[in-house]
Design a protein around this motif. Sequence first.
Motif, mmCIF file in Angstrom:
data_model
loop_
_atom_site.group_PDB
_atom_site.id
_atom_site.type_symbol
_atom_site.label_atom_id
_atom_site.label_comp_id
_atom_site.label_asym_id
_atom_site.label_seq_id
_atom_site.Cartn_x
_atom_site.Cartn_y
_atom_site.Cartn_z
ATOM 1 N N VAL A 84 0.846 -1.204 0.000
ATOM 2 C CA VAL A 84 0.000 0.000 0.000
ATOM 3 C C VAL A 84 0.879 1.251 0.000
ATOM 4 O O VAL A 84 0.620 2.203 -0.746
ATOM 5 C CB VAL A 84 -0.982 -0.007 1.189
ATOM 6 C CG1 VAL A 84 -1.794 1.276 1.245
ATOM 7 C CG2 VAL A 84 -1.910 -1.219 1.111
ATOM 8 N N VAL A 85 1.946 1.231 0.781
ATOM 9 C CA VAL A 85 2.879 2.364 0.796
ATOM 10 C C VAL A 85 3.508 2.546 -0.583
ATOM 11 O O VAL A 85 3.548 3.657 -1.117
ATOM 12 C CB VAL A 85 3.964 2.182 1.876
ATOM 13 C CG1 VAL A 85 5.074 3.218 1.725
ATOM 14 C CG2 VAL A 85 3.355 2.261 3.263
ATOM 15 N N GLU A 89 -3.346 -0.108 10.635
ATOM 16 C CA GLU A 89 -1.913 -0.162 10.318
ATOM 17 C C GLU A 89 -1.614 0.643 9.054
ATOM 18 O O GLU A 89 -0.648 1.405 9.006
ATOM 19 C CB GLU A 89 -1.479 -1.620 10.148
ATOM 20 C CG GLU A 89 -0.091 -1.803 9.582
ATOM 21 C CD GLU A 89 1.020 -1.635 10.595
ATOM 22 O OE1 GLU A 89 2.189 -1.726 10.193
ATOM 23 O OE2 GLU A 89 0.729 -1.402 11.782
ATOM 24 N N TYR A 90 -2.441 0.462 8.024
ATOM 25 C CA TYR A 90 -2.276 1.262 6.806
ATOM 26 C C TYR A 90 -2.269 2.752 7.159
ATOM 27 O O TYR A 90 -1.406 3.501 6.719
ATOM 28 C CB TYR A 90 -3.412 1.025 5.812
ATOM 29 C CG TYR A 90 -3.512 -0.314 5.137
ATOM 30 C CD1 TYR A 90 -2.496 -1.257 5.164
ATOM 31 C CD2 TYR A 90 -4.673 -0.642 4.434
ATOM 32 C CE1 TYR A 90 -2.626 -2.481 4.514
ATOM 33 C CE2 TYR A 90 -4.807 -1.853 3.773
ATOM 34 C CZ TYR A 90 -3.784 -2.772 3.821
ATOM 35 O OH TYR A 90 -3.923 -3.970 3.171
ATOM 36 N N ARG A 134 2.720 8.746 8.476
ATOM 37 C CA ARG A 134 4.036 9.118 9.013
ATOM 38 C C ARG A 134 4.565 10.287 8.202
ATOM 39 O O ARG A 134 4.421 10.324 6.975
ATOM 40 C CB ARG A 134 5.000 7.945 8.937
ATOM 41 C CG ARG A 134 4.669 6.836 9.897
ATOM 42 C CD ARG A 134 5.634 5.686 9.771
ATOM 43 N NE ARG A 134 5.236 4.596 10.658
ATOM 44 C CZ ARG A 134 5.678 3.361 10.558
ATOM 45 N NH1 ARG A 134 6.546 3.032 9.607
ATOM 46 N NH2 ARG A 134 5.261 2.444 11.403
ATOM 47 N N SER A 135 5.212 11.206 8.877
ATOM 48 C CA SER A 135 5.677 12.419 8.195
ATOM 49 C C SER A 135 6.604 12.090 7.031
ATOM 50 O O SER A 135 6.539 12.746 5.981
ATOM 51 C CB SER A 135 6.351 13.374 9.186
ATOM 52 O OG SER A 135 7.440 12.745 9.816
ATOM 53 N N LYS A 136 7.427 11.083 7.186
ATOM 54 C CA LYS A 136 8.352 10.686 6.119
ATOM 55 C C LYS A 136 7.585 10.226 4.871
ATOM 56 O O LYS A 136 7.946 10.575 3.747
ATOM 57 C CB LYS A 136 9.250 9.564 6.649
ATOM 58 C CG LYS A 136 10.239 9.001 5.672
ATOM 59 C CD LYS A 136 11.167 8.023 6.349
ATOM 60 C CE LYS A 136 10.654 6.620 6.139
ATOM 61 N NZ LYS A 136 11.575 5.577 6.609
ATOM 62 N N ILE A 137 6.528 9.470 5.063
ATOM 63 C CA ILE A 137 5.729 8.972 3.939
ATOM 64 C C ILE A 137 4.939 10.110 3.305
ATOM 65 O O ILE A 137 4.846 10.218 2.075
ATOM 66 C CB ILE A 137 4.785 7.832 4.385
ATOM 67 C CG1 ILE A 137 5.567 6.677 5.003
ATOM 68 C CG2 ILE A 137 3.901 7.370 3.237
ATOM 69 C CD1 ILE A 137 6.516 5.968 4.076
ATOM 70 N N LYS A 190 5.698 13.251 3.240
ATOM 71 C CA LYS A 190 6.634 14.097 2.492
ATOM 72 C C LYS A 190 7.037 13.445 1.169
ATOM 73 O O LYS A 190 7.042 14.082 0.122
ATOM 74 C CB LYS A 190 7.873 14.378 3.347
ATOM 75 C CG LYS A 190 8.838 15.339 2.704
ATOM 76 C CD LYS A 190 9.986 15.653 3.632
ATOM 77 C CE LYS A 190 10.926 16.628 2.966
ATOM 78 N NZ LYS A 190 12.043 16.992 3.829
ATOM 79 N N ALA A 191 7.350 12.165 1.207
ATOM 80 C CA ALA A 191 7.797 11.459 0.004
ATOM 81 C C ALA A 191 6.681 11.335 -1.037
ATOM 82 O O ALA A 191 6.959 11.313 -2.234
ATOM 83 C CB ALA A 191 8.311 10.071 0.374
ATOM 84 N N SER A 192 5.447 11.264 -0.585
ATOM 85 C CA SER A 192 4.320 11.070 -1.504
ATOM 86 C C SER A 192 3.660 12.378 -1.932
ATOM 87 O O SER A 192 2.816 12.377 -2.822
ATOM 88 C CB SER A 192 3.264 10.184 -0.845
ATOM 89 O OG SER A 192 2.688 10.852 0.274
ATOM 90 N N ASN A 193 4.037 13.477 -1.288
ATOM 91 C CA ASN A 193 3.394 14.775 -1.521
ATOM 92 C C ASN A 193 1.896 14.740 -1.238
ATOM 93 O O ASN A 193 1.112 15.434 -1.884
ATOM 94 C CB ASN A 193 3.639 15.282 -2.949
ATOM 95 C CG ASN A 193 5.081 15.660 -3.167
ATOM 96 O OD1 ASN A 193 5.704 16.289 -2.301
ATOM 97 N ND2 ASN A 193 5.633 15.259 -4.297
ATOM 98 N N LEU A 194 1.503 13.912 -0.290
ATOM 99 C CA LEU A 194 0.105 13.833 0.119
ATOM 100 C C LEU A 194 -0.083 14.490 1.480
ATOM 101 O O LEU A 194 0.849 14.569 2.276
ATOM 102 C CB LEU A 194 -0.351 12.370 0.215
ATOM 103 C CG LEU A 194 -0.371 11.549 -1.060
ATOM 104 C CD1 LEU A 194 -0.779 10.116 -0.754
ATOM 105 C CD2 LEU A 194 -1.311 12.166 -2.083
ATOM 106 N N THR A 195 -1.297 14.926 1.730
ATOM 107 C CA THR A 195 -1.661 15.431 3.050
ATOM 108 C C THR A 195 -2.366 14.308 3.809
ATOM 109 O O THR A 195 -2.734 13.278 3.222
ATOM 110 C CB THR A 195 -2.622 16.630 2.941
ATOM 111 O OG1 THR A 195 -3.864 16.162 2.389
ATOM 112 C CG2 THR A 195 -2.038 17.739 2.070
ATOM 113 N N GLU A 196 -2.581 14.511 5.088
ATOM 114 C CA GLU A 196 -3.326 13.527 5.863
ATOM 115 C C GLU A 196 -4.741 13.371 5.306
ATOM 116 O O GLU A 196 -5.284 12.267 5.297
ATOM 117 C CB GLU A 196 -3.358 13.903 7.336
ATOM 118 C CG GLU A 196 -2.037 13.665 8.026
ATOM 119 C CD GLU A 196 -2.104 13.789 9.528
ATOM 120 O OE1 GLU A 196 -3.221 13.915 10.086
ATOM 121 O OE2 GLU A 196 -1.039 13.741 10.162
#
Length: 138
Positions: A10-11, A44-45, A51-54, A56-62
Amino acid sequence: MKLVLDTDVVVASILSERGASRQLLLRVVDGLLKGAVSVPLMLEYESVLKRSKILKASNLTENDVDVVLDQLAASMEHVETFFLWRPMLRDTGDDMVLETAVNGQADAIVTFNVADFGDAPRRFGIELTRPGDILRRL
């Protein structure tokens, strides 16, 4: 074929638009493949994707992640965990994926961490496969 997607898949699906993980996820959301998920696995997903790292890397917001999770929840079969099979694996997160697959009568677990599962899924008649391998078969 009913699949349970490990969190790493999923990540990967949100980090790469071109990868096999994204293609599998889109097929599940579009109803072309059956997916199964439990409440603990969905949590879990969410935990990992936010996570802030994910982010940032995906350019997605919560909020973007919430939309993705809502789409997954709406398109996947919800599995109730009637029986816990713990501990079978070293990582409790992997145990949760295996339990979802067993309780949901999934045909396969899709993961990049094939070695971490060993042959435990096979004991239940569940295939263990990587995203690219299953996509090539489709």
